[in-house]
Design a protein around this motif. Sequence first.
Motif, mmCIF file in Angstrom:
data_model
loop_
_atom_site.group_PDB
_atom_site.id
_atom_site.type_symbol
_atom_site.label_atom_id
_atom_site.label_comp_id
_atom_site.label_asym_id
_atom_site.label_seq_id
_atom_site.Cartn_x
_atom_site.Cartn_y
_atom_site.Cartn_z
ATOM 1 N N ILE A 35 0.841 -1.206 0.000
ATOM 2 C CA ILE A 35 0.000 0.000 0.000
ATOM 3 C C ILE A 35 0.871 1.249 0.000
ATOM 4 O O ILE A 35 0.594 2.225 -0.709
ATOM 5 N N ARG A 36 1.946 1.221 0.803
ATOM 6 C CA ARG A 36 2.842 2.391 0.864
ATOM 7 C C ARG A 36 3.495 2.651 -0.490
ATOM 8 O O ARG A 36 3.605 3.805 -0.919
ATOM 9 N N ILE A 37 3.912 1.613 -1.178
ATOM 10 C CA ILE A 37 4.532 1.773 -2.500
ATOM 11 C C ILE A 37 3.534 2.372 -3.495
ATOM 12 O O ILE A 37 3.872 3.254 -4.285
ATOM 13 N N ILE A 38 2.292 1.881 -3.427
ATOM 14 C CA ILE A 38 1.255 2.425 -4.320
ATOM 15 C C ILE A 38 1.022 3.907 -4.021
ATOM 16 O O ILE A 38 0.929 4.742 -4.935
ATOM 17 N N LEU A 39 0.945 4.239 -2.730
ATOM 18 C CA LEU A 39 0.732 5.636 -2.339
ATOM 19 C C LEU A 39 1.897 6.520 -2.772
ATOM 20 O O LEU A 39 1.702 7.665 -3.191
ATOM 21 N N ILE A 40 3.114 5.998 -2.658
ATOM 22 C CA ILE A 40 4.292 6.755 -3.101
ATOM 23 C C ILE A 40 4.168 7.079 -4.591
ATOM 24 O O ILE A 40 4.450 8.195 -5.030
ATOM 25 N N GLY A 41 3.733 6.098 -5.373
ATOM 26 C CA GLY A 41 3.553 6.328 -6.800
ATOM 27 C C GLY A 41 2.499 7.381 -7.095
ATOM 28 O O GLY A 41 2.700 8.274 -7.924
ATOM 29 N N ILE A 42 1.357 7.308 -6.385
ATOM 30 C CA ILE A 42 0.267 8.264 -6.613
ATOM 31 C C ILE A 42 0.689 9.672 -6.213
ATOM 32 O O ILE A 42 0.503 10.633 -6.966
ATOM 33 N N VAL A 43 1.244 9.799 -5.008
ATOM 34 C CA VAL A 43 1.634 11.124 -4.507
ATOM 35 C C VAL A 43 2.767 11.708 -5.354
ATOM 36 O O VAL A 43 2.786 12.907 -5.648
ATOM 37 N N GLY A 44 3.711 10.849 -5.757
ATOM 38 C CA GLY A 44 4.785 11.324 -6.628
ATOM 39 C C GLY A 44 4.252 11.851 -7.952
ATOM 40 O O GLY A 44 4.702 12.891 -8.451
ATOM 41 N N PHE A 45 3.270 11.154 -8.510
ATOM 42 C CA PHE A 45 2.640 11.614 -9.756
ATOM 43 C C PHE A 45 1.964 12.964 -9.567
ATOM 44 O O PHE A 45 2.114 13.875 -10.391
ATOM 45 N N LEU A 46 1.226 13.134 -8.457
ATOM 46 C CA LEU A 46 0.540 14.403 -8.191
ATOM 47 C C LEU A 46 1.544 15.539 -7.975
ATOM 48 O O LEU A 46 1.295 16.681 -8.396
ATOM 49 N N LEU A 47 2.674 15.224 -7.333
ATOM 50 C CA LEU A 47 3.705 16.242 -7.127
ATOM 51 C C LEU A 47 4.293 16.688 -8.465
ATOM 52 O O LEU A 47 4.457 17.896 -8.715
ATOM 53 N N ILE A 48 4.594 15.753 -9.336
ATOM 54 C CA ILE A 48 5.133 16.098 -10.660
ATOM 55 C C ILE A 48 4.115 16.910 -11.452
ATOM 56 O O ILE A 48 4.458 17.908 -12.108
ATOM 57 N N TRP A 49 2.836 16.504 -11.391
ATOM 58 C CA TRP A 49 1.770 17.227 -12.100
ATOM 59 C C TRP A 49 1.665 18.662 -11.593
ATOM 60 O O TRP A 49 1.459 19.602 -12.362
ATOM 61 N N THR A 50 1.829 18.840 -10.287
ATOM 62 C CA THR A 50 1.779 20.183 -9.700
ATOM 63 C C THR A 50 2.929 21.049 -10.196
ATOM 64 O O THR A 50 2.768 22.249 -10.445
ATOM 65 N N ILE A 51 4.105 20.440 -10.364
ATOM 66 C CA ILE A 51 5.309 21.186 -10.738
ATOM 67 C C ILE A 51 5.347 21.512 -12.232
ATOM 68 O O ILE A 51 5.976 22.494 -12.652
ATOM 69 N N LEU A 52 4.672 20.729 -13.056
ATOM 70 C CA LEU A 52 4.765 20.860 -14.515
ATOM 71 C C LEU A 52 4.619 22.290 -15.049
ATOM 72 O O LEU A 52 5.362 22.685 -15.947
ATOM 73 N N PRO A 53 3.672 23.107 -14.540
ATOM 74 C CA PRO A 53 3.528 24.454 -15.106
ATOM 75 C C PRO A 53 4.779 25.321 -15.030
ATOM 76 O O PRO A 53 4.904 26.302 -15.773
ATOM 77 N N VAL A 54 5.703 24.979 -14.132
ATOM 78 C CA VAL A 54 6.952 25.740 -14.037
ATOM 79 C C VAL A 54 7.658 25.785 -15.385
ATOM 80 O O VAL A 54 8.252 26.798 -15.770
ATOM 81 N N PHE A 55 7.575 24.690 -16.144
ATOM 82 C CA PHE A 55 8.271 24.602 -17.425
ATOM 83 C C PHE A 55 7.600 25.459 -18.504
ATOM 84 O O PHE A 55 8.155 25.644 -19.583
ATOM 85 N N ALA A 56 6.419 25.984 -18.178
ATOM 86 C CA ALA A 56 5.751 26.928 -19.079
ATOM 87 C C ALA A 56 5.839 28.348 -18.531
ATOM 88 O O ALA A 56 5.149 29.249 -19.000
#
Length: 265
Positions: A20-41
Amino acid sequence: MKIERHNGFQPDRTTAGDVIRIILIGIVGFLLIWTILPVFAGIFHTGMAGGMVLFGGILAILLCWKKMKRWIKRSVTGKIVTAVVGVLLAAVLVSSSILSVQMVTAANNTPQEGEEGTVVVLGAKVESLSLKRRMDAALQYLKEHPEAMCVASGGQGENESISEAEAIRDYLVQNGIEEQRIFVEDQSANTEENLRNTKQVVDQNGLSNHLIVVTDDYHQLRAKWNAQKQGMTVSAYSSRPQIFIWLSYWERELMALAYTVCFGG
């Protein structure tokens, strides 16, 4: 037959909790990257900062959870810190979930077939993609409903050559909407003022008190709340941001809504 006993290192067995922790790490990591993406624009705002703190913090906890458990077991301070962080995190997640459901509901409160109302286009920074999205959505609705009147709402901010309302009106007229259908409200500086000043325009010109609000989907709930404060009813005609910036603006709006709930405005 002798049973050999191994006194050396024994690797931890993978438990259901680990999975469960590994799955959560994947989900939260994805959301963090999605949040950061606009910086590149070249985009950065408070919603992104809040999202980075939230998802970054959760990710750090998940990655260090085994060490944290040992600290929590051995330390009173660890227990206190964990309890405080847990309560705060739960409050953020629960309130964000409740507000998000309301935001989705408001964004999908579309006009019914044959429903009449005054179209209100809420401004955004002149020449921004956000304003372009809203103007295009308004243009589509006004062309499909030639009887509808429109209020273009938004004042002139810093580094803007004209008011947002004027930019909206000019765009609509240039694309075939009759100027006499458009009323300009060019004094507002925020969503509350948008709707309060629009109410004055509606009353002064005998327009419908039912509004067809044109703005980004994440913004519809706050627009609805402020319209209702002025005694008006609302349907939503939403524009939608590009997917790579959508989450960050949703996060920013959650912060604005939380502020509105706590402090008004």
